[in-house]
Design an enzyme around this catalytic site. Structure first.
Site, PDB file in Angstrom:
ATOM      1  N   GLY A  12      35.625  36.374  46.168  1.00 58.18           N
ATOM      2  CA  GLY A  12      35.814  34.530  45.325  1.00 58.18           C
ATOM      3  C   GLY A  12      34.762  33.863  45.510  1.00 58.18           C
ATOM      4  O   GLY A  12      35.919  32.036  45.230  1.00 58.18           O
ATOM      5  N   ASN A  14      34.269  33.080  42.545  1.00 53.19           N
ATOM      6  CA  ASN A  14      34.416  32.355  40.861  1.00 53.19           C
ATOM      7  C   ASN A  14      36.119  31.298  41.580  1.00 53.19           C
ATOM      8  O   ASN A  14      36.089  30.401  40.858  1.00 53.19           O
ATOM      9  CB  ASN A  14      34.921  33.259  40.221  1.00 53.19           C
ATOM     10  CG  ASN A  14      34.331  33.978  39.155  1.00 53.19           C
ATOM     11  OD1 ASN A  14      34.330  33.173  38.318  1.00 53.19           O
ATOM     12  ND2 ASN A  14      33.778  34.568  39.340  1.00 53.19           N
ATOM     13  N   LEU A  85      42.245  42.709  42.019  1.00 55.09           N
ATOM     14  CA  LEU A  85      42.214  44.398  41.153  1.00 55.09           C
ATOM     15  C   LEU A  85      43.549  44.995  40.438  1.00 55.09           C
ATOM     16  O   LEU A  85      43.994  45.809  39.829  1.00 55.09           O
ATOM     17  CB  LEU A  85      41.573  45.499  41.987  1.00 55.09           C
ATOM     18  CG  LEU A  85      40.077  44.866  41.871  1.00 55.09           C
ATOM     19  CD1 LEU A  85      39.387  46.181  42.761  1.00 55.09           C
ATOM     20  CD2 LEU A  85      39.187  44.802  41.138  1.00 55.09           C
ATOM     21  N   ILE A  88      49.303  43.672  36.792  1.00 56.75           N
ATOM     22  CA  ILE A  88      50.381  43.403  36.609  1.00 56.75           C
ATOM     23  C   ILE A  88      51.071  43.708  36.542  1.00 56.75           C
ATOM     24  O   ILE A  88      51.531  43.856  34.922  1.00 56.75           O
ATOM     25  CB  ILE A  88      49.814  41.701  35.992  1.00 56.75           C
ATOM     26  CG1 ILE A  88      48.457  40.634  36.126  1.00 56.75           C
ATOM     27  CG2 ILE A  88      51.243  40.699  36.641  1.00 56.75           C
ATOM     28  CD1 ILE A  88      48.296  40.836  37.925  1.00 56.75           C
ATOM     29  N   ASN A 102      42.540  36.685  32.952  1.00 55.01           N
ATOM     30  CA  ASN A 102      41.799  37.160  33.752  1.00 55.01           C
ATOM     31  C   ASN A 102      40.470  37.264  33.156  1.00 55.01           C
ATOM     32  O   ASN A 102      40.340  36.383  31.470  1.00 55.01           O
ATOM     33  CB  ASN A 102      42.208  38.488  33.706  1.00 55.01           C
ATOM     34  CG  ASN A 102      40.925  39.632  34.037  1.00 55.01           C
ATOM     35  OD1 ASN A 102      41.378  39.158  34.910  1.00 55.01           O
ATOM     36  ND2 ASN A 102      40.606  40.925  33.567  1.00 55.01           N
ATOM     37  N   HIS A 104      36.421  39.243  32.699  1.00 54.94           N
ATOM     38  CA  HIS A 104      36.633  40.695  32.880  1.00 54.94           C
ATOM     39  C   HIS A 104      34.641  40.149  32.860  1.00 54.94           C
ATOM     40  O   HIS A 104      34.212  40.006  32.145  1.00 54.94           O
ATOM     41  CB  HIS A 104      36.420  41.521  32.213  1.00 54.94           C
ATOM     42  CG  HIS A 104      36.516  43.307  31.941  1.00 54.94           C
ATOM     43  ND1 HIS A 104      37.354  44.009  32.677  1.00 54.94           N
ATOM     44  CD2 HIS A 104      35.487  43.357  31.386  1.00 54.94           C
ATOM     45  CE1 HIS A 104      36.705  44.923  32.894  1.00 54.94           C
ATOM     46  NE2 HIS A 104      35.831  45.162  31.812  1.00 54.94           N
TER      47      HIS A 104
HETATM   48  C1  GRF Z   1      34.342  38.576  38.774  1.00 54.49           C
HETATM   49  O1  GRF Z   1      33.202  39.723  38.197  1.00 54.49           O
HETATM   50  C2  GRF Z   1      34.899  38.522  37.790  1.00 54.49           C
HETATM   51  O2  GRF Z   1      34.598  38.674  35.900  1.00 54.49           O
HETATM   52  C3  GRF Z   1      35.676  40.232  37.817  1.00 54.49           C
HETATM   53  O3  GRF Z   1      35.739  40.294  39.262  1.00 54.49           O
HETATM   54  C4  GRF Z   1      34.624  39.206  40.039  1.00 54.49           C
HETATM   55  C5  GRF Z   1      34.540  38.217  40.665  1.00 54.49           C
HETATM   56  O4  GRF Z   1      34.027  37.907  41.996  1.00 54.49           O
HETATM   57  N1  GRF Z   1      37.214  40.529  37.339  1.00 54.49           N
HETATM   58  P1  GRF Z   1      34.324  36.630  42.724  1.00 54.49           P
HETATM   59  O5  GRF Z   1      35.231  37.621  44.023  1.00 54.49           O
HETATM   60  O6  GRF Z   1      34.587  36.108  42.055  1.00 54.49           O
HETATM   61  O7  GRF Z   1      32.958  36.986  43.220  1.00 54.49           O
END
Ligand code: GRF
Length: 189
Positions: A12, A14, A85, A88, A102, A104
């Protein structure tokens, strides 16, 4: 106010970065986080940040319309997958056209698809001897990592970089750019 709902099932970082970016924003707010992992670290972060979290299991997601109905009630302007993961379900994609995005951790269409997440991505990038990697922010459709690309950002890597160093470079791109791209989408700028 424009409303964001985040889906996350990992650490989390992000989510936290996005929540902090929009704190006190005059036009955009975070309605909450949905997760399918009861022990995901993102829940601890949300508890600390005072962000509501809703947990659902696999049957509530793909096997019924539970999540769909919750989302319809909350009526978000944007649904953001930030480290989520599961695929959807098509009813959900259809219910929120161009409203699910999303992030990536690579430059799609390279290094995408089922099984391409987290360290697997960066390990593959290193194994291929790539000289750059990056992030892709894209709309979500029924196929993993195949929706229309919104923005990509690149970073150079060298063969001396370890997988962890590549991951750190990519993560710093995510934290730097993702909130601004979300803001631009929502404000249509
Ligand atoms: C990120 O690298 C994002 O690109 C991918 O999952 C990861 C999530 O990281 N979809 P975090 O849980 O936000 O640290």
């Amino acid at each position: 106010m424009k409303r964001i709902i985040l889906f996350a099932s990992g650490s989390g970082s992000n989510v936290e970065n996005i929540v902090r970016y929009f704190e006190g924003h005059p036009a955009i707010e975070i309605s909450g986080v949905l997760t399918n992992k009861r022990d995901a670290f993102v829940i601890d972060r949300c508890n600390r940040l005072g962000i509501p979290v809703l947990y659902f299991n696999k049957s509530g997601f793909a096997g019924s319309s539970l999540v769909l109905q919750v989302l319809q009630c909350m009526n978000p302007d944007l649904i953001i997958l930030a480290g989520f993961l599961l695929k959807i379900p098509s009813e959900l994609v259809a219910a929120f056209p161009k409203r699910i995005i999303n992030i990536h951790p690579a430059l799609l269409p390279k290094f995408g698809g089922k099984g391409m997440y987290g360290k697997h991505v960066h390990t593959a990038v290193k194994a291929q001897g790539e000289s750059e990697t990056g992030i892709t922010i894209h709309f979500v459709n029924e196929h993993y990592d195949e929706g229309a690309i919104i923005r990509q950002f690149k970073v150079g890597i060298s063969e001396r970089d370890s997988v962890d160093q590549i991951a750190a470079k990519v993560q710093s791109l995510e934290h730097k750019h993702f909130p601004e791209v979300i803001e631009a989408i929502l404000l249509d700028t």
